[in-house]
Scaffold this motif. Structure first.
Motif, PDB file in Angstrom:
ATOM      1  N   PRO A   1      -6.169   5.492   9.706  1.00 20.10           N
ATOM      2  CA  PRO A   1      -5.714   5.699   8.323  1.00 20.10           C
ATOM      3  C   PRO A   1      -5.962   7.114   7.806  1.00 20.10           C
ATOM      4  CG  PRO A   1      -7.725   4.373   8.379  1.00 20.10           C
ATOM      5  CD  PRO A   1      -7.262   4.500   9.782  1.00 20.10           C
TER       6      PRO A   1
ATOM      7  N   SER B   1      -2.956   9.506   6.474  1.00 23.76           N
ATOM      8  CA  SER B   1      -2.990  10.081   5.129  1.00 23.76           C
ATOM      9  C   SER B   1      -2.974  11.605   5.183  1.00 23.76           C
ATOM     10  CB  SER B   1      -4.239   9.590   4.395  1.00 23.76           C
ATOM     11  OG  SER B   1      -4.275  10.103   3.088  1.00 23.76           O
TER      12      SER B   1
ATOM     13  N   GLY C   1       0.822  -1.203   0.000  1.00 26.70           N
ATOM     14  CA  GLY C   1       0.000   0.000   0.000  1.00 26.70           C
ATOM     15  C   GLY C   1       0.856   1.252   0.000  1.00 26.70           C
TER      16      GLY C   1
ATOM     17  N   SER D   1      -4.974   2.534   1.645  1.00 27.09           N
ATOM     18  CA  SER D   1      -4.530   1.751   2.801  1.00 27.09           C
ATOM     19  C   SER D   1      -5.483   0.593   3.072  1.00 27.09           C
ATOM     20  CB  SER D   1      -4.443   2.643   4.051  1.00 27.09           C
ATOM     21  OG  SER D   1      -3.525   3.686   3.858  1.00 27.09           O
TER      22      SER D   1
ATOM     23  N   THR E   1      -6.259   7.175   2.240  1.00 30.55           N
ATOM     24  CA  THR E   1      -7.006   6.389   3.226  1.00 30.55           C
ATOM     25  C   THR E   1      -7.555   5.104   2.615  1.00 30.55           C
ATOM     26  OG1 THR E   1      -7.645   8.418   4.388  1.00 30.55           O
ATOM     27  CG2 THR E   1      -8.947   6.438   4.824  1.00 30.55           C
TER      28      THR E   1
END
Length: 694
Positions: A477, A481, A18, A462, A459
């Motif tokens: 997340p 971010s 990711g 992820s 986000t």
């Protein structure tokens, strides 16, 4: 074929999980340019605050250049014309009305004119004079007051409109104590002349009256506007909450509601058009009041306006029906893709609240733009011009419409002319500052929008690249971010938003040029060329927004600069163009329909409330010059609010789809290279992890 294998599918990387953590700052020069530009906007704001006076837009100005309702004239908010019959000439549109204009506490509620037969004692209580003149001073006769232009020769019953006293007399003769009223030239003052004068005044004050009226409406109904924005935010929030749990039902409801709203809009606009065409008029206004107001707010009462709106709504309805018919099979797949996006949103519920941040930031920039625009529009020095009371001012070296000094000119012996306030002369740099302010609005708004897109992209990326969605999704997340974007990629956001802002500014300039061309020529060839240019620029802006959006997703994942991210994202999309068109764009269309349903519900509700259709609400609403002012502002505000909230799902779909394309190129579903997409997404897009088949 060789070219495709050169920029082949993205190679498998076992360490990729990711959004990468080791990254550096991108597009630093653009960041510095953006900061410098914001500093320049601050300078413009300070200049506007020092030189602007918004009350000039709110209240009219008398012959001496003083603003009614302000300072020493605080209790005198209405402008009265001494002799309105002098305004019944086309030259008023260019030069203004050549009669003294004074600020009064209230408009006259009766008719009166100077009659030498009456005694001074009887006439003094009726006199309306310029500020500073005492009509009770018996050392000066009424005849001297009148002949010197210090007091009005006559006046008639009037009603305040746009801060000015407009005659409210009915058709026929105008009388005072049984005697027909005459002006200083002994001409009869009739309702026809006053109506004609109101028409020309309406044209002269058209732009000013609109600005004043809108400004007044915003000032008096600010709490209503904030309430409308609050309702729009609540409805948008509830809509996307429901979309999380019953996505299929909400999407189909959106489609049906959109068709219903379009159908109702077509019916209502057609009914309004037919009503106006039949000539039904329930107005209680007098002829003068109607003509004055018609020059200002005529569009809402023109049958052509409603005919155009009817054609637009019918076109939208037909297009929507055709799209539903031809894409009905794809819609089910798109709904399933939105369902997957809703799962991502459900696993990261904080994404539902994140749009509040860009919404507040955009609201701050929008308010700043409006404040600066109003201050700049009200900046300028008072300008006086000579106005002749008859053809030829009767004085040598005195020409009508020449500039003059109020104090000096009034001391000269030129009874055939007067020196009166005309307008505010703006600094030559003001138009440039307006352009700067508009461009600053575009850049800042697109920047905030890009910021929200990149944070959400990081986000949802992820979430996608977590192999086990229930365990491997990073903690906080959205916060991670958000911090990555702020720390490393503000320059990239400034770069991308600058490109869109430049294109939007070119479009605005082209619209202005097109408007000026239409005023000077009716050439169909030129209009066709301008139309083609506008269409091309619109398409260019849409294309660049599409490229930017995917570039932000790529940047959020890999941390590359804008140009590299845009190139890689575009290459990935072109290698999978069929999937993009079939799935991603249909999904965007469905989300757009949902957004427009929210806007339509709020817009229609506000229209019926402010137009007087909902009677119980009338006693709670303030009086306004234009009921469409809050309707338009609330509808536009709702569009931006709904866009901020629906952007969560739109960004989730776009991010998941781009990650899916990456996943398909990186992995093959084997045990060594398993797909990261969820099981439901595999089912939707006909993919599967082979090692889990058994």
């Amino acid at each position: 074929m060789g070219r495709r294998t050169k920029r082949e599918s993205i190679k498998y990387d076992a360490s990729f999980k990711g959004p990468i953590k080791n990254r550096s700052c991108t597009d630093i020069l653009c960041l510095l340019l953006f900061v410098a530009f914001l500093a320049g906007w601050g300078v413009v704001t300070v200049f506007a605050a020092l030189h602007g006076d918004p009350s000039r837009l709110l209240y009219p100005t008398d012959s001496m250049g003083r603003v009614c309702g302000r300072g020493e004239l605080q209790n005198k908010s209405f402008l009265l014309f001494f002799d309105l019959t002098r305004c019944a000439t086309p030259k008023v549109i260019a030069t203004g009305c050549p009669t003294p204009q004074v600020c009064v506490e209230k408009c006259p509620t009766t008719n009166w004119f100077y009659n030498p037969v009456s005694g001074d004692a009887d006439m003094r209580p009726y006199l309306i004079c310029q500020d500073g003149v005492n009509p009770k001073n018996e050392s000066v006769t009424v005849q001297q007051f009148i002949s010197s232009g210090k007091c009005a020769y006559y006046y008639v019953e009037s009603e305040p409109m746009a801060g000015r006293c407009i005659p409210s007399v009915q058709k026929g003769l105008i009388l005072f104590n049984g005697t027909q009223i005459r002006n200083e030239d002994k001409d009869l003052v009739t309702s026809d002349i006053l109506t004609k004068a109101s028409i020309f005044l309406g044209k002269f004050y058209k732009a000013t009256e609109v600005a004043e009226g809108v400004f007044q409406d915003i000032k008096t109904s600010w709490w209503v506007l904030l309430s409308g924005f609050g309702v729009a935010m609540l409805v948008s929030f509830l809509w996307i909450i429901l979309l999380r749990f019953i996505s299929a039902i909400m999407i189909w409801f959106s489609l049906i509601a959109f068709i219903g709203l379009s159908g109702f809009g077509a019916y209502y606009t057609l009914n309004k058009y037919l009503t106006l065409r039949s000539g039904i008029n329930n107005s209680t206004m007098t002829a003068a009041e109607y003509e004055f107001s018609k020059e200002i707010s005529r569009f809402a009462e023109l049958e052509t306006t409603w005919l155009v709106l009817f054609i637009i709504t019918v076109t939208i309805l037909v297009v929507c029906l055709l799209v539903l018919i031809f894409l009905r099979k794809r819609i089910n797949i798109a709904i399933a893709l939105i369902g997957q996006a809703s799962k991502a949103v459900g696993d990261i519920m904080s994404t539902l609240f994140f749009p509040v941040i860009p919404y507040v930031l955009q609201l701050v920039f929008l308010v700043l733009f409006c404040v600066v625009a109003i201050l700049l529009a009200s900046a300028g020095k008072t300008e006086y011009r000579i106005m002749c009371l008859e053809d030829g001012c009767g004085c040598p070296n005195v020409k009508e419409n020449d500039t003059c000094t109020y104090e000096e000119f009034n001391n000269t012996a030129c009874p055939g002319a007067s020196c009166q306030f005309f307008d505010y002369v703006v600094d030559p740099n003001i138009p440039r500052l307006h352009i700067y302010n508009v461009f600053a609005l575009f850049w800042s708004m697109f920047f905030v929008s890009a910021f929200g897109e990149m944070v959400l992209a990081g986000t949802f990326a992820s979430w996608y690249w977590a192999f086990n969605k229930s365990k491997d999704v990073p903690t906080l997340p959205v916060t991670s971010s958000f911090c990555r974007t702020i720390r490393y990629h503000i320059g990239t956001l400034a770069f991308g938003s600058l490109i869109i802002a430049i294109v939007r500014m070119i479009r605005v300039i082209l619209e202005y040029i097109d408007h000026k061309i239409r005023e000077k020529t009716d050439s169909k060839i030129i209009r066709c060329i301008m139309c083609c240019c506008r269409c091309c620029l619109w398409c260019l802006e849409k294309f660049l927004k599409f490229i930017n959006r995917n570039a932000y997703v790529y940047c959020a994942i890999y941390g590359k600069n804008f140009c590299v991210s845009a190139k890689n994202a575009f290459s990935l999309i072109m290698r999978n163009i069929a999937r993009v068109v079939v799935l991603d764009k249909v999904t965007d269309f469905l989300l757009f329909i949902g957004k427009m349903v929210v806007v339509g519900i709020i817009g229609i509700a506000s229209f019926f409330i402010f137009s007087g259709e909902v009677k119980p609400a009338q006693k709670y609403l303030p009086e306004m010059n234009y009921y469409l002012t809050p309707v338009i502002i609330i509808t536009i505000g709702t569009f931006f609010i709904a866009s901020a909230f629906f952007s969560v799902y739109a960004m989730a779909v776009d991010t998941l789809f781009l990650c899916f394309l990456e996943d398909c190129e990186r992995n093959d579903g084997s045990e060594e290279k398993p797909y990261f997409m969820s099981k439901d997404l595999m089912k939707i897009l006909d993919k599967k992890n082979k090692f889990k088949e058994a």
